[in-house]
Scaffold this active site. Structure first.
Site, PDB file in Angstrom:
ATOM      1  N   PRO A   2      38.266  67.026  60.436  1.00  0.00           N
ATOM      2  CA  PRO A   2      39.069  66.833  61.639  1.00  0.00           C
ATOM      3  C   PRO A   2      38.243  66.985  62.921  1.00  0.00           C
ATOM      4  O   PRO A   2      37.253  67.709  62.941  1.00  0.00           O
ATOM      5  CB  PRO A   2      40.128  67.929  61.538  1.00  0.00           C
ATOM      6  CG  PRO A   2      40.045  68.467  60.148  1.00  0.00           C
ATOM      7  CD  PRO A   2      38.614  68.259  59.735  1.00  0.00           C
ATOM      8  N   GLU A   3      38.682  66.299  63.989  1.00  0.00           N
ATOM      9  CA  GLU A   3      38.036  66.401  65.280  1.00  0.00           C
ATOM     10  C   GLU A   3      38.980  67.100  66.250  1.00  0.00           C
ATOM     11  O   GLU A   3      39.987  67.680  65.837  1.00  0.00           O
ATOM     12  CB  GLU A   3      37.636  64.997  65.771  1.00  0.00           C
ATOM     13  CG  GLU A   3      36.685  64.284  64.816  1.00  0.00           C
ATOM     14  CD  GLU A   3      36.286  62.900  65.275  1.00  0.00           C
ATOM     15  OE1 GLU A   3      36.384  62.615  66.494  1.00  0.00           O
ATOM     16  OE2 GLU A   3      35.892  62.078  64.420  1.00  0.00           O
ATOM     17  N   LYS A  61      35.848  72.156  67.508  1.00  0.00           N
ATOM     18  CA  LYS A  61      36.587  71.748  66.306  1.00  0.00           C
ATOM     19  C   LYS A  61      36.962  72.956  65.445  1.00  0.00           C
ATOM     20  O   LYS A  61      37.140  72.835  64.230  1.00  0.00           O
ATOM     21  CB  LYS A  61      35.735  70.790  65.475  1.00  0.00           C
ATOM     22  CG  LYS A  61      35.258  69.551  66.229  1.00  0.00           C
ATOM     23  CD  LYS A  61      34.331  68.730  65.347  1.00  0.00           C
ATOM     24  CE  LYS A  61      33.658  67.623  66.120  1.00  0.00           C
ATOM     25  NZ  LYS A  61      32.722  66.840  65.285  1.00  0.00           N
ATOM     26  N   ARG A 267      25.785  57.583  60.488  1.00  0.00           N
ATOM     27  CA  ARG A 267      27.237  57.560  60.697  1.00  0.00           C
ATOM     28  C   ARG A 267      27.670  56.152  61.088  1.00  0.00           C
ATOM     29  O   ARG A 267      26.980  55.465  61.841  1.00  0.00           O
ATOM     30  CB  ARG A 267      27.653  58.538  61.805  1.00  0.00           C
ATOM     31  CG  ARG A 267      27.158  59.956  61.629  1.00  0.00           C
ATOM     32  CD  ARG A 267      27.765  60.648  60.436  1.00  0.00           C
ATOM     33  NE  ARG A 267      29.185  60.795  60.516  1.00  0.00           N
ATOM     34  CZ  ARG A 267      29.812  61.775  61.182  1.00  0.00           C
ATOM     35  NH1 ARG A 267      29.104  62.681  61.845  1.00  0.00           N
ATOM     36  NH2 ARG A 267      31.129  61.846  61.183  1.00  0.00           N
TER      37      ARG A 267
END
Length: 279
Positions: A2-3, A61, A267
């Site tokens: 999650p961000e 985060k 990424r």
């Protein structure tokens, strides 16, 4: 994942735990490798049991539970972690349980499929030293346009890569960096030092707009379904993604080009070659 939007949603979803006294802390029996915990469980239990949760905060985060002892429990979800107040989707992946009394919430659960998340307990001094402003950059929701440019403007790194640097600005991850740059009409491979003042202004406004919108939709639940909010409900912002994981599909903004995918620092990055031209 999650961000920032997902972790902010978690924090808001467990707000009812404020005022709760921790009556027990335990790890359910499991055949899985334990998650990283600092200090070891017995020391952790000795310091948190009997303490009251006075506040809930977010650092980048990470979910932070602020105790009346001034200690802080830091929960870092990383790839697949969730903080829940409801029954988990699969009890096998519950990594830590905090039993509570004196509040609306009976327990907080940290659930993590891949087990990459971490739980740490810091004193106030440790917290300041290890997660203070000398270590973690300003939060993406509060950083000013001037500070954003000051921290990144002289860098030779690609702007997409720089936005992921938590020492420069905290909370932005791979998904939202792609969405932010698309809204700002900035190519992800452009070096930071080549951006002009108008582009920095657009970037700053886009950061706030994208993150606020994502929080409003309770974050993004992707195809693997691992992210859910504290009540085990899916996020809805994935329905509004303009570029992320949309390679080969028409751009929803210009409606003439298709979204492309490139790899930056191992990424995936998604962008529209027309809306985000390098020239």
């Amino acid at each position: 994942m999650p961000e920032l939007p997902e972790v902010e949603t978690m924090c808001r979803g467990i707000a009812a735990a404020v005022g709760g006294r921790i009556t027990a802390a335990h790890r359910p029996r499991s055949h899985l490798e334990p998650i990283g915990m600092e200090p070891p469980l017995r020391t952790f239990q000795r310091r948190v049991v009997g303490r009251t949760i006075e506040g809930i905060a977010r650092v980048g985060k990470r979910v932070v539970l602020c105790l009346d002892s001034a200690d802080r429990i830091i929960i870092e979800p990383r790839m697949t972690g969730r903080v829940l107040v409801s029954q988990p989707p699969n009890a096998d992946y519950v990594r830590l349980v905090l039993e509570l009394a004196g509040c609306e919430v009976e327990r907080l659960l940290f659930w993590d499929v891949r087990g990459l998340g971490q739980v740490r307990l810091f004193s106030a001094e440790e917290f300041g030293r290890r997660l203070g402003p000398d270590t973690i950059g300003p939060d993406a929701l509060v950083i000013t346009a001037e500070e954003l440019r000051r921290r990144l403007g002289a860098s030779r790194r690609a702007i997409k890569v720089a936005l992921l640097d938590q020492h420069a600005v905290a909370g932005i991850g791979n998904l939202y960096a792609s969405e932010i740059l698309h809204l700002a009409a900035i190519h992800p491979a452009v070096p930071c030092l080549q951006l002009d003042s108008k582009q920095w202004g657009r970037l700053h406004r886009s950061i706030r707009k994208i993150l606020d919108e994502a929080i409003g939709y309770q974050g993004s639940t992707l195809g693997d379904g691992t992210y859910r909010d504290a009540e085990n409900r899916t996020g809805r912002y994935q329905q509004h993604h303009l570029v992320y994981q949309r390679a080969g599909q028409p751009c929803r903004r210009c409606r003439t080009e298709t979204i492309e995918r490139i790899v930056q620092c191992q990424r995936s990055t998604f962008f529209c070659p027309r809306c985000q031209s390098e020239s």
